[in-house]
Design a protein around this motif. Sequence first.
Motif: not given
Length: 82
Positions: A24-33, A37-48
């Motif tokens: 029952x851990x909380x869930x985080x869904x991370x979507x890139x821009x 506009x330069x958004x990727x699944x592997x950009x610095x902010x998404x990785x962080x």
Amino acid sequence: MPEVIFPGPEGRLEGRFHPGTRPRAPVALILHSHPQAGGTMNNKIVQLLYQMFVKRGFATLRRRSTGFRASTRKRRPPGSPE
């Protein structure tokens, strides 16, 4: 970090999933821009963000946008409904 594929009527979407550290851990869904506009699944902010939530024990998913690598869903023209 297993790769996950979401099949759908318009093609498939690729993502990376890290299960939570406890039941029952909380869930985080991370979507890139938007990719235009330069958004990727592997950009610095998404990785962080991904690493921060994993470190805190969240079940964490980051998803690749349409039309890249294992994602095969076709892009829609600008202004068209999803």
